[in-house]
Scaffold this motif. Structure first.
Motif, PDB file in Angstrom:
ATOM      1  N   LEU A 269     111.391  72.272  46.539  1.00 50.92           N
ATOM      2  CA  LEU A 269     110.396  71.688  47.430  1.00 50.92           C
ATOM      3  C   LEU A 269     110.474  70.165  47.424  1.00 50.92           C
ATOM      4  O   LEU A 269     110.337  69.510  48.464  1.00 50.92           O
ATOM      5  N   GLN A 270     110.718  69.592  46.248  1.00 48.87           N
ATOM      6  CA  GLN A 270     110.843  68.142  46.151  1.00 48.87           C
ATOM      7  C   GLN A 270     112.058  67.619  46.910  1.00 48.87           C
ATOM      8  O   GLN A 270     112.054  66.498  47.416  1.00 48.87           O
ATOM      9  N   LYS A 271     113.082  68.446  47.004  1.00 48.55           N
ATOM     10  CA  LYS A 271     114.309  68.042  47.698  1.00 48.55           C
ATOM     11  C   LYS A 271     114.263  68.358  49.194  1.00 48.55           C
ATOM     12  O   LYS A 271     115.133  67.913  49.937  1.00 48.55           O
ATOM     13  N   ALA A 272     113.275  69.123  49.613  1.00 46.80           N
ATOM     14  CA  ALA A 272     113.205  69.558  51.011  1.00 46.80           C
ATOM     15  C   ALA A 272     112.859  68.392  51.942  1.00 46.80           C
ATOM     16  O   ALA A 272     112.222  67.416  51.538  1.00 46.80           O
ATOM     17  N   SER A 273     113.290  68.516  53.183  1.00 53.93           N
ATOM     18  CA  SER A 273     112.953  67.515  54.200  1.00 53.93           C
ATOM     19  C   SER A 273     111.596  67.870  54.807  1.00 53.93           C
ATOM     20  O   SER A 273     111.389  68.999  55.266  1.00 53.93           O
ATOM     21  N   LEU A 274     110.698  66.913  54.810  1.00 54.06           N
ATOM     22  CA  LEU A 274     109.377  67.135  55.398  1.00 54.06           C
ATOM     23  C   LEU A 274     109.464  66.951  56.909  1.00 54.06           C
ATOM     24  O   LEU A 274     109.900  65.917  57.401  1.00 54.06           O
ATOM     25  N   VAL A 275     109.056  67.981  57.647  1.00 54.13           N
ATOM     26  CA  VAL A 275     109.071  67.922  59.109  1.00 54.13           C
ATOM     27  C   VAL A 275     107.674  68.226  59.616  1.00 54.13           C
ATOM     28  O   VAL A 275     107.091  69.269  59.292  1.00 54.13           O
ATOM     29  N   LEU A 276     107.117  67.325  60.414  1.00 54.55           N
ATOM     30  CA  LEU A 276     105.802  67.516  61.010  1.00 54.55           C
ATOM     31  C   LEU A 276     105.949  67.588  62.524  1.00 54.55           C
ATOM     32  O   LEU A 276     106.575  66.713  63.128  1.00 54.55           O
ATOM     33  N   LYS A 277     105.395  68.625  63.129  1.00 53.12           N
ATOM     34  CA  LYS A 277     105.385  68.725  64.583  1.00 53.12           C
ATOM     35  C   LYS A 277     103.976  68.378  65.059  1.00 53.12           C
ATOM     36  O   LYS A 277     103.016  69.079  64.749  1.00 53.12           O
ATOM     37  N   LEU A 278     103.870  67.309  65.828  1.00 56.92           N
ATOM     38  CA  LEU A 278     102.568  66.842  66.304  1.00 56.92           C
ATOM     39  C   LEU A 278     102.629  66.619  67.803  1.00 56.92           C
ATOM     40  O   LEU A 278     103.604  66.067  68.324  1.00 56.92           O
ATOM     41  N   ASN A 279     101.605  67.053  68.501  1.00 55.88           N
ATOM     42  CA  ASN A 279     101.560  66.930  69.951  1.00 55.88           C
ATOM     43  C   ASN A 279     100.626  65.807  70.394  1.00 55.88           C
ATOM     44  O   ASN A 279      99.464  65.754  69.966  1.00 55.88           O
ATOM     45  N   ARG A 280     101.143  64.930  71.219  1.00 56.00           N
ATOM     46  CA  ARG A 280     100.357  63.881  71.885  1.00 56.00           C
ATOM     47  C   ARG A 280      99.470  63.099  70.923  1.00 56.00           C
ATOM     48  O   ARG A 280      98.244  63.088  71.030  1.00 56.00           O
ATOM     49  N   VAL A 281     100.098  62.438  69.974  1.00 59.94           N
ATOM     50  CA  VAL A 281      99.378  61.596  69.016  1.00 59.94           C
ATOM     51  C   VAL A 281      99.977  60.186  69.064  1.00 59.94           C
ATOM     52  O   VAL A 281     100.625  59.753  68.116  1.00 59.94           O
ATOM     53  N   PRO A 282      99.769  59.478  70.168  1.00 60.57           N
ATOM     54  CA  PRO A 282     100.427  58.173  70.328  1.00 60.57           C
ATOM     55  C   PRO A 282     100.063  57.153  69.261  1.00 60.57           C
ATOM     56  O   PRO A 282     100.925  56.396  68.802  1.00 60.57           O
ATOM     57  N   GLY A 283      98.791  57.127  68.853  1.00 59.84           N
ATOM     58  CA  GLY A 283      98.376  56.163  67.837  1.00 59.84           C
ATOM     59  C   GLY A 283      99.064  56.408  66.507  1.00 59.84           C
ATOM     60  O   GLY A 283      99.529  55.471  65.850  1.00 59.84           O
ATOM     61  N   TRP A 284      99.156  57.670  66.116  1.00 60.80           N
ATOM     62  CA  TRP A 284      99.806  58.023  64.851  1.00 60.80           C
ATOM     63  C   TRP A 284     101.293  57.708  64.918  1.00 60.80           C
ATOM     64  O   TRP A 284     101.864  57.122  64.000  1.00 60.80           O
ATOM     65  N   ALA A 285     101.950  58.095  66.018  1.00 59.43           N
ATOM     66  CA  ALA A 285     103.388  57.861  66.156  1.00 59.43           C
ATOM     67  C   ALA A 285     103.696  56.367  66.158  1.00 59.43           C
ATOM     68  O   ALA A 285     104.665  55.925  65.525  1.00 59.43           O
ATOM     69  N   GLU A 286     102.881  55.595  66.859  1.00 59.38           N
ATOM     70  CA  GLU A 286     103.103  54.146  66.905  1.00 59.38           C
ATOM     71  C   GLU A 286     102.973  53.536  65.515  1.00 59.38           C
ATOM     72  O   GLU A 286     103.778  52.696  65.105  1.00 59.38           O
ATOM     73  N   TRP A 287     101.970  53.977  64.757  1.00 58.93           N
ATOM     74  CA  TRP A 287     101.766  53.442  63.410  1.00 58.93           C
ATOM     75  C   TRP A 287     102.962  53.764  62.515  1.00 58.93           C
ATOM     76  O   TRP A 287     103.442  52.908  61.771  1.00 58.93           O
ATOM     77  N   VAL A 288     103.442  54.998  62.575  1.00 54.55           N
ATOM     78  CA  VAL A 288     104.593  55.387  61.756  1.00 54.55           C
ATOM     79  C   VAL A 288     105.819  54.568  62.125  1.00 54.55           C
ATOM     80  O   VAL A 288     106.551  54.079  61.255  1.00 54.55           O
ATOM     81  N   LEU A 289     106.056  54.393  63.417  1.00 55.31           N
ATOM     82  CA  LEU A 289     107.215  53.629  63.865  1.00 55.31           C
ATOM     83  C   LEU A 289     107.171  52.191  63.382  1.00 55.31           C
ATOM     84  O   LEU A 289     108.193  51.611  63.019  1.00 55.31           O
ATOM     85  N   LEU A 290     105.987  51.609  63.352  1.00 53.58           N
ATOM     86  CA  LEU A 290     105.845  50.203  62.982  1.00 53.58           C
ATOM     87  C   LEU A 290     105.735  49.985  61.474  1.00 53.58           C
ATOM     88  O   LEU A 290     106.072  48.912  60.975  1.00 53.58           O
ATOM     89  N   ASN A 291     105.281  51.012  60.750  1.00 48.90           N
ATOM     90  CA  ASN A 291     104.987  50.827  59.325  1.00 48.90           C
ATOM     91  C   ASN A 291     105.812  51.674  58.368  1.00 48.90           C
ATOM     92  O   ASN A 291     105.763  51.439  57.159  1.00 48.90           O
ATOM     93  N   ARG A 292     106.537  52.653  58.879  1.00 54.10           N
ATOM     94  CA  ARG A 292     107.345  53.517  58.022  1.00 54.10           C
ATOM     95  C   ARG A 292     108.764  53.595  58.580  1.00 54.10           C
ATOM     96  O   ARG A 292     109.164  54.610  59.149  1.00 54.10           O
ATOM     97  N   PRO A 293     109.547  52.527  58.437  1.00 60.90           N
ATOM     98  CA  PRO A 293     110.883  52.475  59.050  1.00 60.90           C
ATOM     99  C   PRO A 293     111.848  53.540  58.548  1.00 60.90           C
ATOM    100  O   PRO A 293     112.845  53.822  59.214  1.00 60.90           O
ATOM    101  N   LYS A 294     111.579  54.138  57.401  1.00 54.87           N
ATOM    102  CA  LYS A 294     112.468  55.178  56.877  1.00 54.87           C
ATOM    103  C   LYS A 294     112.119  56.563  57.420  1.00 54.87           C
ATOM    104  O   LYS A 294     112.875  57.519  57.200  1.00 54.87           O
ATOM    105  N   ALA A 295     111.000  56.670  58.106  1.00 55.00           N
ATOM    106  CA  ALA A 295     110.594  57.954  58.680  1.00 55.00           C
ATOM    107  C   ALA A 295     111.177  58.083  60.081  1.00 55.00           C
ATOM    108  O   ALA A 295     110.935  57.239  60.945  1.00 55.00           O
ATOM    109  N   LEU A 296     111.956  59.127  60.319  1.00 53.54           N
ATOM    110  CA  LEU A 296     112.572  59.336  61.620  1.00 53.54           C
ATOM    111  C   LEU A 296     111.566  59.995  62.560  1.00 53.54           C
ATOM    112  O   LEU A 296     110.962  61.014  62.231  1.00 53.54           O
ATOM    113  N   VAL A 297     111.380  59.403  63.726  1.00 56.52           N
ATOM    114  CA  VAL A 297     110.460  59.937  64.731  1.00 56.52           C
ATOM    115  C   VAL A 297     111.275  60.463  65.903  1.00 56.52           C
ATOM    116  O   VAL A 297     111.982  59.708  66.574  1.00 56.52           O
ATOM    117  N   LEU A 298     111.200  61.757  66.143  1.00 58.39           N
ATOM    118  CA  LEU A 298     111.853  62.390  67.286  1.00 58.39           C
ATOM    119  C   LEU A 298     110.820  62.545  68.392  1.00 58.39           C
ATOM    120  O   LEU A 298     109.874  63.317  68.249  1.00 58.39           O
TER     121      LEU A 298
END
Length: 207
Positions: free
Chosen positions: A21-50
């Motif tokens: 579990l510690q080695k697993a890739s965390l994948v979150l599917k979220l629908n229409r959350v622009p504020g959350w996605a924008e925050w991640v993009l600006l503050n978590r550069p290592k997190a890939l946003v598809l």
């Protein structure tokens, strides 16, 4: 087990291998959350946003079929009105684009929020190395090509078994993606075109 009925809980040892579990890739599917996605993009550069963007016709057809038809129209209209008003309060530039919110139908309210959410995410992510922009219709037309690229970006192995699973899962996706052409009413299609043509996103589709 009441302990597993909470919003968050620690995974029990018997449910999953802690080391794996510690080695697993965390994948979150979220629908229409622009504020959350924008925050991640600006503050978590290592997190890939598809960012997978579906044609508004496909979006509306799916929303009507799976969600809107089952809701109280009066409450849905009220909530959607309030949602667009909150957008205007945070960014007054949208006021002119929205126009008279009170006069909008539920379909128009949903489509304007689709437009807002996808524009915000795209503008926050465009040009950033941790952002991947995918058009849903392109993805389902060539699922193996796009998914192999995603697996590479996530440093995940690509196997014959994975390829077969993706091919099988996506086998009906293209017909679903284009179903809106026959399902939506002419007035809904015209509404989609009007809103889409007000956005830079219009260039993403030929329709």
């Amino acid at each position: 087990m009441p302990s597993l009925g909470q919003a968050e809980w620690q995974v029990p040892w018997w449910f999953a291998n802690p080391t794996a579990l510690q080695k697993a890739s965390l994948v979150l599917k979220l629908n229409r959350v622009p504020g959350w996605a924008e925050w991640v993009l600006l503050n978590r550069p290592k997190a890939l946003v598809l960012h997978i963007v579906r044609h508004p016709g496909g979006f509306l057809n799916s929303a009507v079929k799976r969600y809107l038809s089952a809701q109280d129209p009066v409450m849905l209209k009220r909530n959607n009105d309030e949602r667009l008003k909150q957008i205007i309060e945070s960014d007054s530039r949208w006021a002119e684009r929205f126009g008279d919110i009170a006069a909008m139908s539920i379909d128009e309210l949903e489509l304007w929020y689709w437009c807002y959410a996808n524009e915000v995410i795209y503008l926050a992510g465009h040009g950033r190395p941790n952002y991947v922009h995918l058009i849903y219709e392109d993805l389902v037309a060539e699922p193996l090509q796009f998914m192999k690229s995603i697996y590479e970006q996530c440093n995940l192995p690509w196997t014959i078994e994975i390829e077969k699973e993706i091919s099988q899962t996506a086998s009906q996706s293209q017909s679903i993606a284009t179903a809106w052409h026959k399902k939506l009413k002419p007035e809904q299609v015209e509404l989609i075109r009007r809103i889409l043509n007000s956005s830079f996103m219009a260039q993403w589709w030929e329709d």
